[in-house]
Design an enzyme around this catalytic site. Structure first.
Site, PDB file in Angstrom:
ATOM      1  N   CYS A 124       1.163  -1.338  -0.141  1.00 27.62           N
ATOM      2  CA  CYS A 124       0.001  -0.535   0.385  1.00 27.62           C
ATOM      3  C   CYS A 124       0.527   1.670  -0.054  1.00 27.62           C
ATOM      4  O   CYS A 124       1.508   1.101   0.550  1.00 27.62           O
ATOM      5  CB  CYS A 124      -0.913   0.080   1.164  1.00 27.62           C
ATOM      6  SG  CYS A 124      -2.199   1.310   1.284  1.00 27.62           S
ATOM      7  N   CYS A 131      -2.825  14.941   3.042  1.00 26.87           N
ATOM      8  CA  CYS A 131      -4.121  14.977   1.243  1.00 26.87           C
ATOM      9  C   CYS A 131      -4.539  15.986   1.958  1.00 26.87           C
ATOM     10  O   CYS A 131      -4.966  16.495   2.874  1.00 26.87           O
ATOM     11  CB  CYS A 131      -4.228  13.120   1.504  1.00 26.87           C
ATOM     12  SG  CYS A 131      -5.672  13.313   1.015  1.00 26.87           S
ATOM     13  N   CYS A 138     -10.732   9.653   8.512  1.00 27.43           N
ATOM     14  CA  CYS A 138      -9.164   9.876   7.742  1.00 27.43           C
ATOM     15  C   CYS A 138      -8.451  10.066   8.532  1.00 27.43           C
ATOM     16  O   CYS A 138      -8.080  11.527   8.465  1.00 27.43           O
ATOM     17  CB  CYS A 138      -9.536   9.752   6.080  1.00 27.43           C
ATOM     18  SG  CYS A 138      -7.862   9.211   5.706  1.00 27.43           S
ATOM     19  N   ASN A 322     -11.574   1.909  10.394  1.00 30.76           N
ATOM     20  CA  ASN A 322     -10.484   1.926  12.198  1.00 30.76           C
ATOM     21  C   ASN A 322     -10.613   2.741  12.467  1.00 30.76           C
ATOM     22  O   ASN A 322     -10.938   3.976  12.164  1.00 30.76           O
ATOM     23  CB  ASN A 322      -9.533   1.514  10.432  1.00 30.76           C
ATOM     24  CG  ASN A 322      -9.539   0.319   9.997  1.00 30.76           C
ATOM     25  OD1 ASN A 322      -9.246  -0.274  10.576  1.00 30.76           O
ATOM     26  ND2 ASN A 322      -9.291   0.341   8.256  1.00 30.76           N
ATOM     27  N   CYS A 365      -6.983   0.991   6.619  1.00 33.69           N
ATOM     28  CA  CYS A 365      -7.804   1.921   5.613  1.00 33.69           C
ATOM     29  C   CYS A 365      -7.882   2.704   6.780  1.00 33.69           C
ATOM     30  O   CYS A 365      -7.909   3.003   8.004  1.00 33.69           O
ATOM     31  CB  CYS A 365      -8.329   1.654   5.122  1.00 33.69           C
ATOM     32  SG  CYS A 365      -8.384   0.523   4.281  1.00 33.69           S
TER      33      CYS A 365
HETATM   34  N1  SAH Z   1      -7.561   9.387  -1.368  1.00 37.96           N
HETATM   35  C1  SAH Z   1      -7.711   7.752  -2.364  1.00 37.96           C
HETATM   36  C2  SAH Z   1      -6.837   6.903  -1.579  1.00 37.96           C
HETATM   37  C3  SAH Z   1      -6.759   6.935  -0.026  1.00 37.96           C
HETATM   38  S1  SAH Z   1      -7.539   5.423   0.201  1.00 37.96           S
HETATM   39  C4  SAH Z   1      -9.254   7.505  -1.779  1.00 37.96           C
HETATM   40  O1  SAH Z   1      -9.610   7.904  -0.844  1.00 37.96           O
HETATM   41  O2  SAH Z   1      -9.577   6.669  -2.241  1.00 37.96           O
HETATM   42  C5  SAH Z   1      -7.498   4.495   1.589  1.00 37.96           C
HETATM   43  C6  SAH Z   1      -8.966   4.640   1.707  1.00 37.96           C
HETATM   44  O3  SAH Z   1      -9.882   3.757   3.161  1.00 37.96           O
HETATM   45  C7  SAH Z   1     -10.131   4.907   0.903  1.00 37.96           C
HETATM   46  O4  SAH Z   1     -10.985   4.319   0.904  1.00 37.96           O
HETATM   47  C8  SAH Z   1     -10.407   5.814   2.297  1.00 37.96           C
HETATM   48  O5  SAH Z   1     -11.578   6.378   2.306  1.00 37.96           O
HETATM   49  C9  SAH Z   1     -10.750   4.566   3.396  1.00 37.96           C
HETATM   50  N2  SAH Z   1     -10.802   5.348   5.061  1.00 37.96           N
HETATM   51  C10 SAH Z   1     -10.261   6.477   4.970  1.00 37.96           C
HETATM   52  N3  SAH Z   1     -10.527   6.442   6.523  1.00 37.96           N
HETATM   53  C11 SAH Z   1     -10.618   4.678   7.033  1.00 37.96           C
HETATM   54  C12 SAH Z   1     -11.044   4.726   8.404  1.00 37.96           C
HETATM   55  N4  SAH Z   1     -11.143   5.428   9.397  1.00 37.96           N
HETATM   56  N5  SAH Z   1     -11.957   3.652   7.749  1.00 37.96           N
HETATM   57  C13 SAH Z   1     -11.738   2.969   7.109  1.00 37.96           C
HETATM   58  N6  SAH Z   1     -11.419   3.042   5.682  1.00 37.96           N
HETATM   59  C14 SAH Z   1     -10.932   4.211   5.366  1.00 37.96           C
END
Ligand code: SAH
Length: 373
Positions: A124, A131, A138, A322, A365
């Site tokens: 990953c 960001c 997130c 998460n 994530c």
């Molecule tokens: N900015 C891009 C790439 C990051 S991917 C995007 O958002 O797609 C990270 C993934 O984890 C994304 O799907 C995001 O929405 C998800 N994510 C972010 N915070 C999270 C959390 N606290 N728990 C689970 N998934 C989360």
């Protein structure tokens, strides 16, 4: 402006990351070497060292005359990333690495080895330091954007992982990276050019690139619609993941603020068009947040919106939320998660719950944040 008493963690070294072989295609590499007064074929030797052998130490480049090794390596293979710390879990098969970039910016990557019947190694990667998308659930989104990464800085995370695997540092024996997901820090499509270049370097056959299978690469986005359209036309053959998190604009405006610019319907249309153009099934990412977006009616609405755009083009990846520092939100109750999944399945939509691997090292994530590391 830092507030009084606040530590400035990132020293302000300005400017672009140093140019690196991995920023350049084969012709541009030969030209760059020629500009240094060397034979263009030296570029091919350097590519082999870097992409096929994962070497950037001039002492190991014994096929390059000793007198020019240092100059060539300094100019074409400058050090871009320094490991600050590794955290491991799952018996050493999951490893999160914190990297310092040339200007002090910090990013993370997470290596996950899956053993079992479909052995693979997924890395990953981050595409930006921080960001700018501000998704409130997130950790990276809370940090704000520091800067875009260069193509070579992105690729370097994969080369470093290949080195760890080749050196037997990851439990399960030596191995190779088979999958790369742009699901680390950053919004890849907000750093479009560097991300596309990095994907080319990862998927170009060795020794001009890393030779990773195109369908092993996934680009994940909040839904920057014009960039999805552009990516579809690039013919890269990579998979697309769309971080949706809500099927209705009212809630998505809050969870994924860029939704105020490109709505759910527009993002889904772009994802469908991506499938049409590339033949690659799209993933819909959906973090299940307790009593926020996990209602069965939302699962049903999502299924309806996907089916309106056809069958067999998409699958849904719900991810139990998460935990992130300071957030009031938490993962759904098991029964709500089950009802959400059932609502989608009733509409015939394929669903796979994503694992929360790495969550105990804040490597899952949405947990990647370099403040306080
Ligand atoms: N900015 C891009 C790439 C990051 S991917 C995007 O958002 O797609 C990270 C993934 O984890 C994304 O799907 C995001 O929405 C998800 N994510 C972010 N915070 C999270 C959390 N606290 N728990 C689970 N998934 C989360």
């Amino acid at each position: 402006m830092p507030r009084p008493g606040e530590l400035t963690l990132v020293p302000a070294r300005r400017g672009k990351p140093p140019r690196h072989l991995a920023d350049l295609d084969v012709d541009a590499r030969r030209q760059a070497v020629a500009e240094l007064g060397e034979q263009p074929f030296r570029a091919d030797q350097l590519s082999r060292h870097y992409f096929a052998r994962h070497v950037n130490d001039p002492a190991q480049m014994t096929d390059v005359p000793a007198a020019v090794r240092d100059t060539l390596a300094a100019s074409m293979l400058p050090t871009l990333t320094t490991a600050v710390k590794h955290l491991e879990t799952d018996g050493g098969t999951t490893r999160k690495t914190l990297w310092r970039l040339f200007d002090g910016a910090l990013v993370e990557s997470v290596l996950m080895r899956y053993q079992g019947d479909r052995p693979r190694v997924t890395l990953c990667v981050s595409s930006q330091a921080g960001c700018g998308m501000s998704c409130p659930f997130c950790a990276t989104g809370q940090q704000g954007l520091t800067r875009n990464m260069s193509a070579a800085e992105i690729v370097e995370q994969v080369v470093a992982a290949e080195r760890m695997l080749a050196d037997g540092e990851i439990a399960g024996g030596t191995g190779r990276v088979t999958n790369v997901v742009f699901m680390g820090m950053g919004e890849p499509l907000a750093n479009y050019k560097a991300v596309v270049t990095a994907v080319r370097r990862m998927t170009d056959p060795a020794p001009s690139g890393l030779g990773i299978g195109r369908r092993g690469v996934t680009v994940s986005t909040v839904g920057l619609v014009p960039a999805i359209d552009k990516l579809a036309a690039e013919n890269l053959g990579v998979r697309l993941a769309l971080s949706l998190h809500a099927p209705d604009d009212e809630l998505r405006d809050e969870l994924v603020p860029v939704n105020t610019r490109w709505k759910v319907g527009e993002a889904l249309d772009a994802a469908r068009a991506y499938f049409e153009k590339t033949g690659r099934r799209v993933s819909i990412e959906y973090a299940l947040i307790r009593e926020i977006n996990d209602h069965a009616w939302r699962g049903d609405l999502l299924g309806k919106l996907l089916n309106e755009r056809g069958r067999g083009w998409v699958h849904v990846n719900p991810i139990p939320l998460n935990p992130t520092p300071g957030s009031k939100w938490t993962a759904s109750k098991p029964e709500d998660e089950a009802a959400f999944v059932a609502a989608l399945e009733e509409r015939g939509v394929p669903v796979t719950i994503r694992d929360t691997r790495g969550s105990d090292i804040d490597g899952a994530c949405g947990q990647l944040a370099t403040v306080g590391d």
